[in-house]
Enzyme design. Structure first.
Site, mmCIF file in Angstrom:
data_model
loop_
_atom_site.group_PDB
_atom_site.id
_atom_site.type_symbol
_atom_site.label_atom_id
_atom_site.label_comp_id
_atom_site.label_asym_id
_atom_site.label_seq_id
_atom_site.Cartn_x
_atom_site.Cartn_y
_atom_site.Cartn_z
ATOM 1 N N TYR A 137 0.837 -1.108 0.000
ATOM 2 C CA TYR A 137 0.026 0.242 -0.062
ATOM 3 C C TYR A 137 0.868 1.250 0.052
ATOM 4 C CZ TYR A 137 -4.366 2.476 0.065
ATOM 5 O OH TYR A 137 -5.528 3.172 -0.275
ATOM 6 N N ARG A 190 -9.492 10.363 -8.213
ATOM 7 C CA ARG A 190 -8.312 11.014 -7.245
ATOM 8 C C ARG A 190 -7.645 9.960 -6.524
ATOM 9 N NH1 ARG A 190 -7.190 12.373 -2.411
ATOM 10 N NH2 ARG A 190 -9.029 10.826 -1.841
ATOM 11 N N LYS A 208 -6.039 -2.236 -0.876
ATOM 12 C CA LYS A 208 -6.679 -2.070 0.390
ATOM 13 C C LYS A 208 -7.397 -3.394 0.835
ATOM 14 C CE LYS A 208 -7.196 2.255 1.429
ATOM 15 N NZ LYS A 208 -7.225 3.104 2.802
ATOM 16 N N GLU A 280 -13.599 4.723 -2.091
ATOM 17 C CA GLU A 280 -12.035 4.843 -1.997
ATOM 18 C C GLU A 280 -11.637 5.656 -3.164
ATOM 19 O OE1 GLU A 280 -8.547 4.651 0.050
ATOM 20 O OE2 GLU A 280 -10.229 3.527 0.611
ATOM 21 N N ASP A 281 -11.236 7.001 -2.977
ATOM 22 C CA ASP A 281 -10.323 7.828 -3.760
ATOM 23 C C ASP A 281 -11.466 8.222 -4.985
ATOM 24 O OD1 ASP A 281 -7.979 7.659 -2.318
ATOM 25 O OD2 ASP A 281 -6.977 6.258 -3.819
ATOM 26 N N ASP A 304 -11.894 7.720 2.729
ATOM 27 C CA ASP A 304 -11.002 9.166 2.561
ATOM 28 C C ASP A 304 -11.471 9.985 3.598
ATOM 29 O OD1 ASP A 304 -9.123 8.268 0.256
ATOM 30 O OD2 ASP A 304 -10.923 8.147 -0.735
ATOM 31 N N ASN A 443 -0.736 11.715 1.385
ATOM 32 C CA ASN A 443 0.308 10.616 0.739
ATOM 33 C C ASN A 443 0.303 11.021 -0.851
ATOM 34 O OD1 ASN A 443 0.759 8.595 2.687
ATOM 35 N ND2 ASN A 443 -1.841 8.603 2.773
#
Length: 604
Positions: A137, A190, A208, A280-281, A304, A443
């Protein structure tokens, strides 16, 4: 299964206890954390034979198959005439792994192993979680996503496109596993702090879910990574002949929303209303509205927003033991006002309210700086989330000015702007307070607001530091060594997921993420704090996740959120009984004999 749980622990059999999914554990065994030494493997019947066994990562054991298994499964001769224990297999992988020069090469080795031998893959990860997490990750997964066209070896997960709208139920039927308990989904818009990577974002759900198992013990066969490909606005990818996704601009509006609605409904129709769906993202504009749209209808959360919030608040709660005061004594300045910032801010308000602070007063303790400067009342085009934290103050253009004016006790960076915490800001923070809190949470590492070394050096070791990506320990000129705390969401989502799955929770309230933050903070010892750590060592993350899962399960039953009844009397035993083990199963036939006299051959 643990004998103490007995028959009838539920109204119906627990769904999905697939062969090989349970650890060999009994409640009467002495407690030894998540990794009690397993007993002999029980035989698992197989209908597959030959290449169908050796090419199935869920079943393949490589040279760990016994001769009896090889003969019975029809794979003798398909494997070298050598018999290895899993310990020796681990050694082989480690020696090859250590020869690699780059982190990306190490990532490829691990992902290839996952495609070949799933049990060994998780044995490798759990042998040293602290070592391998930065590879599977953040930060390496970001690099892997950027080069996904080169690193792609074998399909892992489900790729759903905008052109499949109307047929998502059929697509889910293509997935070989029916008993899915957790889905991680992204649209790739993203990815970390790297922007729109389109179809290359599949590396995030895969990574993940690897941590769901490695850190939380969720059965990998009950996990499904999903990439929703609606196009990409990344012109570089659209021109790249190696790009593996749809080559057109992103689809927005009604068509996008219809795809998401159909996806959520199809998942719950196929796998059940309590199937966990982790977002996620997604881009900021979609993340908040989709969370608000679905959170009370489905079992879902946005990592997030809510996961980042939980781990950040956990770090702040741990830091209070260093500053020796209450949360209500602190003032926070955020660099960034996106998903992560809003999630942290909302959970901070909830924590302050729990301390007795009125909501209006709690929001005044939080100052946010975005690309246009300080968020203030009267500024045009503020969305609902930003309006809540808009301050009654004249406009201020820069973060440095805001820090100088507000004199916050804590600054939190979540805007992926490398170097945003300048030396001047760090010096100012150190001059305002004896122990300033400095969280550089963006990150990957290249996007961090400041490094650990810079924070400790400029603040002369007084800064209470945490980061989103890992930093090495720092030794100052006076000989004092600090071990920076990493606010990794992996402290949160594996344990929450295990608890949600264990209780069949249908909706996940924010209280669960505050409860999780409090539990993580409790795991930090005084010795850890003296070293600069605000989080427990990653080497203990499986035990931390187990305790989080138990807390979540207990909360669920106390607040009528669980759907599995009767309630387990021993919740720890129950959660432990669900934890996946990387130990190999035995595939030999269940062989036995009758009494000799019962087998007499009848003759005429």
């Amino acid at each position: 299964m643990g004998a103490a749980l007995g028959t009838g622990t539920r109204l119906a059999p627990w769904p999905g206890r697939a062969c090989g999914a349970l650890p060999r554990w009994t409640p009467t065994a002495p407690a030894q954390g998540c990794h009690s030494k397993p007993g002999p493997a029980r035989p698992v019947p197989l209908k597959k034979r030959g290449y169908d066994v050796t090419r199935n990562p869920h079943l393949n054991k490589g040279m760990a198959f016994t001769l009896e298994e090889r003969l019975q499964l029809g794979i003798h001769g398909l494997i070298p005439p050598c018999f290895l224990s899993q310990d020796v297999q681990l050694l082989r992988i480690m020696r090859y792994y250590e020869r690699q020069q780059s982190d990306l090469d190490k990532y490829i080795i691990l992902m290839t192993l996952q495609d070949r031998n799933e049990k060994l893959f998780y044995r490798v990860l759990t042998s040293d979680v602290e070592k391998f997490m930065p590879i599977v990750y953040t930060p390496t997964v970001g690099l892997a996503c950027q080069h996904y066209g080169l690193t792609f070896r074998r399909p892992r997960g489900l790729f759903i496109t905008i052109h499949d709208k109307g047929h998502l139920a059929t697509m889910l039927n293509s997935w070989p596993e029916d008993n899915i308990k957790a889905v991680v989904v992204t649209d790739g818009e993203r990815i970390l702090g790297l922007g729109d990577l389109g179809c290359y974002g599949m590396g995030i759900p895969v990574g993940k879910l690897a941590l769901y198992t490695a850190c939380g013990g969720v059965n990998p066969q009950q996990c499904l990574p999903v990439l929703l490909d609606v196009g990409t606005n990344n012109e570089e990818l659209l021109r790249d002949p190696l790009y593996i996704g749809l080559k057109h601009q992103r689809v927005h509006g009604k068509a996008y929303d219809d795809l998401l609605d159909e996806f959520m409904q199809a998942v719950t129709d196929k796998f059940g209303i309590n199937c966990l769906i982790q977002f996620e993202d997604f881009a900021n504009a979609n993340a908040f509205r989709l969370l608000n749209k679905y959170r009370n209808k489905y079992c879902m959360f946005n990592d997030d927003i809510q996961g980042t919030a939980s781990v950040a608040v956990a770090g702040i709660l741990a830091a209070l033991r260093i500053t020796k005061n209450k949360l209500s004594n602190h003032v926070f300045v955020f660099q960034g006002a996106g998903e992560a910032a809003m999630g942290i801010a909302h959970l901070l308000v909830m924590a302050l309210e729990k301390e007795g602070v009125p909501k209006a007063e709690a929001t005044r303790k939080i100052w946010m700086v975005d690309s246009k400067g300080l968020i203030v009342k009267g500024r045009s085009h503020l969305n609902h989330e930003k309006e809540m934290f808009a301050q009654d103050h004249p406009e201020v253009n820069s973060l440095e000015e805001v820090v100088r004016l507000v004199k916050p006790t804590a600054i939190i960076g979540v805007a992926a702007i490398a170097g945003a915490f300048t030396e001047q800001i760090l010096r100012d923070m150190a001059s305002f307070h004896e122990r300033p809190i400095i969280f550089a949470l963006s990150n990957p590492t290249s996007k961090a607001e400041c490094t650990a070394e810079k924070c400790y050096r400029v603040t002369e070791g007084r800064g209470i530091f945490a980061s989103g990506s890992p930093f090495k320990s720092v030794t100052l000129e006076d000989g004092k060594t600090f071990i920076p705390g990493q606010g990794n969401n992996a402290y949160v989502f594996p344990g929450v997921a295990l608890g949600v799955i264990a209780g069949g929770i249908r909706h996940i309230p924010d209280e669960i993420f505050l409860l999780t933050a409090e539990q993580i903070a409790q795991e930090v010892s005084e010795q850890h704090l003296s070293q600069g750590r605000l989080y427990p060592p990653l080497s203990t993350i499986r035990d931390v996740s187990l305790r989080i899962a138990i807390k979540v399960l207990d909360y669920a039953y106390k607040h009528n959120l669980a759907s599995y009844y009767p309630e387990p009397k021993d919740k720890e035993a129950f959660v432990r009984s669900l934890v996946y083990t990387p130990d190999y199963d035995s595939f030999t036939l269940d062989s036995y004999t009758w009494p000799k006299e019962a087998m007499n051959v009848q003759t005429v």
